[in-house]
Scaffold this motif. Sequence first.
Motif, PDB file in Angstrom:
ATOM      1  N   VAL A 100       0.852  -1.200   0.000  1.00  0.00           N
ATOM      2  CA  VAL A 100       0.000   0.000   0.000  1.00  0.00           C
ATOM      3  C   VAL A 100       0.885   1.247   0.000  1.00  0.00           C
ATOM      4  N   TYR A 101       1.967   1.192   0.790  1.00  0.00           N
ATOM      5  CA  TYR A 101       2.845   2.370   0.838  1.00  0.00           C
ATOM      6  C   TYR A 101       3.647   2.558  -0.453  1.00  0.00           C
ATOM      7  N   ALA A 102       3.894   1.467  -1.165  1.00  0.00           N
ATOM      8  CA  ALA A 102       4.534   1.632  -2.479  1.00  0.00           C
ATOM      9  C   ALA A 102       3.603   2.432  -3.384  1.00  0.00           C
ATOM     10  N   ALA A 103       2.308   2.151  -3.297  1.00  0.00           N
ATOM     11  CA  ALA A 103       1.338   2.909  -4.097  1.00  0.00           C
ATOM     12  C   ALA A 103       1.298   4.370  -3.648  1.00  0.00           C
ATOM     13  N   ILE A 104       1.412   4.599  -2.351  1.00  0.00           N
ATOM     14  CA  ILE A 104       1.393   5.976  -1.839  1.00  0.00           C
ATOM     15  C   ILE A 104       2.649   6.729  -2.292  1.00  0.00           C
ATOM     16  N   ARG A 105       3.792   6.038  -2.291  1.00  0.00           N
ATOM     17  CA  ARG A 105       5.023   6.692  -2.750  1.00  0.00           C
ATOM     18  C   ARG A 105       4.933   7.040  -4.234  1.00  0.00           C
ATOM     19  N   ARG A 106       4.274   6.183  -4.998  1.00  0.00           N
ATOM     20  CA  ARG A 106       4.106   6.496  -6.416  1.00  0.00           C
ATOM     21  C   ARG A 106       3.201   7.728  -6.591  1.00  0.00           C
ATOM     22  N   LEU A 107       2.147   7.804  -5.806  1.00  0.00           N
ATOM     23  CA  LEU A 107       1.262   8.982  -5.875  1.00  0.00           C
ATOM     24  C   LEU A 107       2.050  10.246  -5.559  1.00  0.00           C
ATOM     25  N   LYS A 108       2.906  10.135  -4.546  1.00  0.00           N
ATOM     26  CA  LYS A 108       3.739  11.282  -4.181  1.00  0.00           C
ATOM     27  C   LYS A 108       4.644  11.665  -5.349  1.00  0.00           C
ATOM     28  N   ALA A 109       5.272  10.676  -5.964  1.00  0.00           N
ATOM     29  CA  ALA A 109       6.180  10.955  -7.086  1.00  0.00           C
ATOM     30  C   ALA A 109       5.430  11.609  -8.243  1.00  0.00           C
ATOM     31  N   GLU A 110       4.162  11.297  -8.372  1.00  0.00           N
ATOM     32  CA  GLU A 110       3.350  11.889  -9.441  1.00  0.00           C
ATOM     33  C   GLU A 110       2.861  13.290  -9.094  1.00  0.00           C
ATOM     34  N   GLY A 111       3.137  13.721  -7.858  1.00  0.00           N
ATOM     35  CA  GLY A 111       2.756  15.082  -7.480  1.00  0.00           C
ATOM     36  C   GLY A 111       1.396  15.210  -6.834  1.00  0.00           C
ATOM     37  N   THR A 112       0.842  14.087  -6.374  1.00  0.00           N
ATOM     38  CA  THR A 112      -0.462  14.124  -5.700  1.00  0.00           C
ATOM     39  C   THR A 112      -0.330  14.841  -4.357  1.00  0.00           C
ATOM     40  N   THR A 113      -1.295  15.667  -4.040  1.00  0.00           N
ATOM     41  CA  THR A 113      -1.331  16.350  -2.751  1.00  0.00           C
ATOM     42  C   THR A 113      -2.086  15.457  -1.766  1.00  0.00           C
ATOM     43  N   LEU A 114      -1.398  15.090  -0.690  1.00  0.00           N
ATOM     44  CA  LEU A 114      -1.923  14.045   0.204  1.00  0.00           C
ATOM     45  C   LEU A 114      -1.908  14.460   1.667  1.00  0.00           C
ATOM     46  N   LEU A 115      -3.015  14.210   2.334  1.00  0.00           N
ATOM     47  CA  LEU A 115      -3.045  14.317   3.793  1.00  0.00           C
ATOM     48  C   LEU A 115      -3.319  12.914   4.320  1.00  0.00           C
ATOM     49  N   LEU A 116      -2.367  12.421   5.107  1.00  0.00           N
ATOM     50  CA  LEU A 116      -2.323  11.017   5.478  1.00  0.00           C
ATOM     51  C   LEU A 116      -2.426  10.877   6.988  1.00  0.00           C
ATOM     52  N   VAL A 117      -3.428  10.139   7.448  1.00  0.00           N
ATOM     53  CA  VAL A 117      -3.542   9.859   8.878  1.00  0.00           C
ATOM     54  C   VAL A 117      -2.961   8.490   9.160  1.00  0.00           C
ATOM     55  N   GLU A 118      -2.119   8.401  10.161  1.00  0.00           N
ATOM     56  CA  GLU A 118      -1.570   7.091  10.525  1.00  0.00           C
ATOM     57  C   GLU A 118      -1.335   6.993  12.022  1.00  0.00           C
ATOM     58  N   GLN A 119      -1.580   5.781  12.530  1.00  0.00           N
ATOM     59  CA  GLN A 119      -1.160   5.520  13.891  1.00  0.00           C
ATOM     60  C   GLN A 119       0.283   5.039  13.922  1.00  0.00           C
ATOM     61  N   PHE A 120       0.700   4.342  12.827  1.00  0.00           N
ATOM     62  CA  PHE A 120       2.096   3.922  12.727  1.00  0.00           C
ATOM     63  C   PHE A 120       2.912   5.088  12.200  1.00  0.00           C
ATOM     64  N   ALA A 121       3.411   5.900  13.126  1.00  0.00           N
ATOM     65  CA  ALA A 121       4.069   7.136  12.731  1.00  0.00           C
ATOM     66  C   ALA A 121       5.298   6.875  11.869  1.00  0.00           C
ATOM     67  N   VAL A 122       6.027   5.821  12.176  1.00  0.00           N
ATOM     68  CA  VAL A 122       7.277   5.578  11.459  1.00  0.00           C
ATOM     69  C   VAL A 122       7.001   5.383   9.973  1.00  0.00           C
ATOM     70  N   THR A 123       5.979   4.585   9.673  1.00  0.00           N
ATOM     71  CA  THR A 123       5.617   4.318   8.284  1.00  0.00           C
ATOM     72  C   THR A 123       5.209   5.610   7.582  1.00  0.00           C
ATOM     73  N   ALA A 124       4.383   6.381   8.245  1.00  0.00           N
ATOM     74  CA  ALA A 124       3.893   7.618   7.630  1.00  0.00           C
ATOM     75  C   ALA A 124       5.040   8.602   7.398  1.00  0.00           C
ATOM     76  N   LEU A 125       5.964   8.673   8.360  1.00  0.00           N
ATOM     77  CA  LEU A 125       7.043   9.665   8.234  1.00  0.00           C
ATOM     78  C   LEU A 125       8.049   9.294   7.149  1.00  0.00           C
ATOM     79  N   GLU A 126       8.065   8.026   6.756  1.00  0.00           N
ATOM     80  CA  GLU A 126       8.964   7.637   5.658  1.00  0.00           C
ATOM     81  C   GLU A 126       8.569   8.329   4.357  1.00  0.00           C
TER      82      GLU A 126
END
Length: 242
Positions: free
Chosen positions: A182-208
């Motif tokens: 799932v995070y690989a897909a999120i990283r791809r969205l980021k690389a494409e320039g998507t503007t994202l607000l992400l809620v996570e309890q696993f802070a380490v994963t989100a901060l990557e």
Amino acid sequence: MNAPMLRIEDLHGGYGTVDVLQGVSLEVAKGSVVALIGPNGAGKTTAMRLISGLLRPTRGAIVLDGEHVEGRDASRIARLGLAHAPEGRKIFGPLSTEDNLLLGAYSRLPRFFGYRRRAARDLEEAYERFPRLKERRRQQAGTLSGGEQQMLAIARALMARPKVLLLDEPSMGLAPVIIQEVYAAIRRLKAEGTTLLLVEQFAVTALEVADYAYVLERGRVAVAGTREDLGRNERVVEAYLG
Ligand code: ATP
């Protein structure tokens, strides 16, 4: 700096007479990924619901691409460019994977001629991004695995071609290997320039993946900063990154 794509100012709101959110301000710059982290019950999901119009704020401003949207209906906010992949995915279980995807385009496409053809192109994009969904296009969405349902929730939100995408706990209930997918897909969205607000309890994963993060505690922003800033904050490291 560019004007933010999403700006929240002194946001208050919650359920009934109690404001869970007690004056939250945050910004998401165009093309950036911002994480909202914090403990259980801090108000992260409530913040997402207030922003997308599922709950009405009691006070404060929500500005989407320069336009005030606080107090507007969720459907109107969606048409203005905000898509929400909610906590728990909230896919339509009895419908097929493909029909769930098509519903994601509904707020945008009926306004144009030739929407069926346009939807076909969007579907192809969704299937290219998530090949697993293509294999399962005719399957009842309620019978998809947790990871597949999360991919469907993200793909459905993208069908609206949003200016801002809200992702609420995309890792919830998933095995580590699926979280990585799932995070690989999120990283791809980021690389494409998507503007994202992400809620996570696993802070380490989100901060990557996040460019900037806000730590929410008891309905207020306790700390905010880049990953590096937070990594230097002893209390944050101990509570969330340890
Ligand atoms: P979690 O990660 O556990 O979902 P969170 O930070 O997203 O935590 P919220 O779901 O926003 O927290 O919940 C914040 C507070 O609002 C909690 O005290 C919760 O009990 C309360 N709350 C959440 N949903 C409702 C609701 N539908 N009605 C009343 N209170 C609610």
